[in-house]
Design an enzyme around this catalytic site. Structure first.
Site, mmCIF file in Angstrom:
data_model
loop_
_atom_site.group_PDB
_atom_site.id
_atom_site.type_symbol
_atom_site.label_atom_id
_atom_site.label_comp_id
_atom_site.label_asym_id
_atom_site.label_seq_id
_atom_site.Cartn_x
_atom_site.Cartn_y
_atom_site.Cartn_z
ATOM 1 N N HIS A 48 0.832 -1.202 0.000
ATOM 2 C CA HIS A 48 0.000 0.000 0.000
ATOM 3 C C HIS A 48 0.866 1.250 0.000
ATOM 4 C CE1 HIS A 48 0.417 1.693 4.131
ATOM 5 N NE2 HIS A 48 0.707 0.438 4.462
ATOM 6 N N CYS A 49 0.290 2.335 -0.465
ATOM 7 C CA CYS A 49 0.904 3.650 -0.333
ATOM 8 C C CYS A 49 -0.137 4.540 0.329
ATOM 9 C CB CYS A 49 1.415 4.171 -1.668
ATOM 10 S SG CYS A 49 0.224 4.133 -3.035
#
Length: 258
Positions: free
Chosen positions: A147-148
């Site tokens: 994820h970012c």
């Protein structure tokens, strides 16, 4: 809604990006490859659901400043390996800095993303994170989640590279990348995000500019892959430059294809 998209209360763009046929034979395992936006807003119910995924590793692609601004929430007995990187700047993320100086037109937003994607594969932070991610993917006994902040650009690029290693067809790689546009609910979020940007920046963006900012286009991913091939000849050449050599790619496939 596509069955790959998981609806969470406080975590956006949560998806299973496994379960695709491979040119190497078999399929990428389902419920082993996950991607999402940040977990700073995860509710207790979200955490309970994520705890059931059997995650062996979580890869946080965000900068230091992003992690500090929106710390990840974890469940009580969280034991997954966390892969993150402190290399690079501690200031604003490039897209925030861009918003402060741009005219907020659709053309400027699109130009920003094309340039960003062409450079992203070569950032030292990303090279470090990508290598350690594939190392984990080669040995992880359970699921791996990447994820970012929004789960669409850095995460989208890394998911596409994963699919390439696993032998997923090019059209399916692109289609999976474009699922962001459905997963984030671009049209529903337009008014809220437009108002937030206007209040933050003191200027009203066009609806088309906000739509371009929230979503993704196939051309963005193409820009990254073209830059990779221009710099290293092939995607495999790029991966080898990270330290993800043929034997590690074989190990990833052995762990995830069945």
């Amino acid at each position: 809604m596509d069955l790959r998209i998981h609806s969470y209360e406080g975590v956006a763009n949560f998806r299973d990006f496994g379960d695709y046929a491979s040119r190497h034979g078999g399929r990428a395992a389902a419920r082993r490859l996950f991607r999402s936006a940040h977990h700073g807003g995860a509710t207790d119910a979200d955490l309970a659901r994520m705890a059931e995924l059997g995650l062996a590793a979580v890869v946080d692609l965000r900068r230091i400043s992003e992690r500090r601004a929106q710390p990840s929430r974890r469940w009580a007995d969280f034991a997954a390996e966390v892969i993150e990187c402190d290399i690079g700047d501690v200031g604003e993320a490039p897209h925030i800095a861009f918003l402060r100086r741009t005219d907020l037109s659709p053309a400027s937003v699109r130009a920003f993303y094309l340039d960003y994607y062409a450079k992203a594969p070569f950032e030292p932070r990303h090279r470090d994170l990508f290598r350690r991610y594939f190392e984990a993917l080669a040995r992880a006994p359970g699921g791996v989640l990447i994820h970012c902040t929004a789960g669409k650009d850095r995460t989208g690029l890394l998911a596409a590279l994963t699919h390439h290693v696993l032998g997923v067809a090019e059209d399916e790689i692109v289609a999976d990348y474009l699922l962001t546009n459905a997963a984030v609910g671009v049209e529903a979020r337009l008014p809220t995000v437009a108002l937030s940007l206007e209040q933050t920046l003191g200027r009203k963006p066009t609806e088309a500019a906000v739509r371009a900012f929230l979503g993704v286009e196939a051309d963005f991913l193409t820009a990254a892959l073209e830059a990779i091939r221009a710099g290293h000849g092939t995607v495999e050449g790029y991966l080898e430059s990270l330290g993800v050599d043929a034997s590690m790619q074989d190990a990833v496939r052995a762990n995830l294809l069945g």
